[in-house]
Design an enzyme around this catalytic site. Sequence first.
Site, PDB file in Angstrom:
ATOM      1  N   LYS A 113     -43.441  53.053  23.651  1.00  0.00           N
ATOM      2  CA  LYS A 113     -42.282  53.569  23.631  1.00  0.00           C
ATOM      3  C   LYS A 113     -42.897  55.215  24.434  1.00  0.00           C
ATOM      4  O   LYS A 113     -41.542  55.683  24.884  1.00  0.00           O
ATOM      5  CB  LYS A 113     -41.618  53.376  22.653  1.00  0.00           C
ATOM      6  CG  LYS A 113     -41.318  52.334  22.116  1.00  0.00           C
ATOM      7  CD  LYS A 113     -40.475  52.246  21.024  1.00  0.00           C
ATOM      8  CE  LYS A 113     -39.619  51.336  20.651  1.00  0.00           C
ATOM      9  NZ  LYS A 113     -38.293  51.398  19.892  1.00  0.00           N
ATOM     10  N   LYS A 195     -36.616  39.629  26.495  1.00  0.00           N
ATOM     11  CA  LYS A 195     -36.216  38.342  26.026  1.00  0.00           C
ATOM     12  C   LYS A 195     -34.394  39.689  25.603  1.00  0.00           C
ATOM     13  O   LYS A 195     -34.541  40.824  26.409  1.00  0.00           O
ATOM     14  CB  LYS A 195     -36.659  39.254  25.262  1.00  0.00           C
ATOM     15  CG  LYS A 195     -36.647  38.909  23.756  1.00  0.00           C
ATOM     16  CD  LYS A 195     -38.095  39.211  22.755  1.00  0.00           C
ATOM     17  CE  LYS A 195     -37.753  38.958  21.412  1.00  0.00           C
ATOM     18  NZ  LYS A 195     -38.011  39.538  19.948  1.00  0.00           N
ATOM     19  N   LYS A 198     -30.409  45.359  23.766  1.00  0.00           N
ATOM     20  CA  LYS A 198     -30.128  45.982  24.207  1.00  0.00           C
ATOM     21  C   LYS A 198     -30.235  47.116  25.093  1.00  0.00           C
ATOM     22  O   LYS A 198     -29.896  47.316  26.042  1.00  0.00           O
ATOM     23  CB  LYS A 198     -29.518  46.637  23.405  1.00  0.00           C
ATOM     24  CG  LYS A 198     -27.970  46.809  22.849  1.00  0.00           C
ATOM     25  CD  LYS A 198     -27.853  48.209  21.229  1.00  0.00           C
ATOM     26  CE  LYS A 198     -27.820  48.886  21.640  1.00  0.00           C
ATOM     27  NZ  LYS A 198     -27.209  49.980  20.149  1.00  0.00           N
TER      28      LYS A 198
END
Length: 326
Positions: A113, A195, A198
Amino acid sequence: MAKSTILSGIRPTGGLHLGNYLGALQNFVKLQDEYQCFYFIADLHALNESFDPQKKYAQVLDTAATFIAAGIDPKRSTLFVQSHLPEHAQLAVILSNVIPVGYLFRMTQYKEKAGKQAQGNANAGLLYYPVLMAADILLYHPTFVPVGDDQDQHVELARDAAGFFNRRFGETLVFPKTLHTNAPRVMSLLDPNKKMSKTLGGDHCLNLDDPPEEIRRKLSRAVTDTGDGSGAGAKNLISLLAHFADAKTVQRFSEAAAAKTIRYSELKLALTDSINRFLAPLQERKAQLLSHPKKLEEILATGDARAGKVAAKTLSDVLKKVGLCR
Ligand code: TRP
């Protein structure tokens, strides 16, 4: 014999998708039969990414309504909101003194991230979040923490933190274990080697809130042949069918797939039907809950109070051990 304790949290970031449902929520519901469960809305964990403050509280209520509509029974399980219990933040501050920063910098999720941002620009909350998560867990002495494998490292850090704390200040915190589900990984509709998530974009996901027409539209566009010989797209759709359709339908399409006579347009229609049949009652229960927000808040306040008793006791033990009170 007293039941063992389970604890898990979910971040309120807007609608959940079928990957969240099959990977987490459905399992949380089943675990209620065997364990004393604590489930919480991890709203403090939702602040380390960009978000709209105008929408955050609605997302908290929405996530709570989704939990209950999916079968979390707030009478049997303790359903609460993380930020309503200051003990989470307090224990996190204390634990931060026994966790080496090196442990935080090496977290895979942090590297992924933070890596997307210019060096040094990632907020400290992103780095610190496993410390908060360790506090979330250790406050409740759970035997098991059911999470997806992307969270393994964070549960491991909670174990390390308990060890560091206990060695320095004496036996206080219990070592939690990860509980894996055998739920399949639900893959993206458009990029079935990844996977369902969102962050990939709305059309990659089937959301629990999607109306029937939207489910149909997204499935009709789902990739079946990835052109790499992996068959990942078709496998993903058949695996979804196995969860939502009756045994006969599943068998029919599995056999057709094995014989290579499968028609994907038919598979998609059958899947659309079965998913919509599953979603309709869930969406209705959820709408019902959200139409009475006061009542929903009362349910959460009951959970806050129940969780608060356990959290306050642990924090008080911790404060005594570190010498901040008698
Ligand atoms: N980090 C978890 C996630 O992103 C959510 C979470 C926060 C959590 N605190 C937790 C999960 C404690 C289990 C236990 O999915």
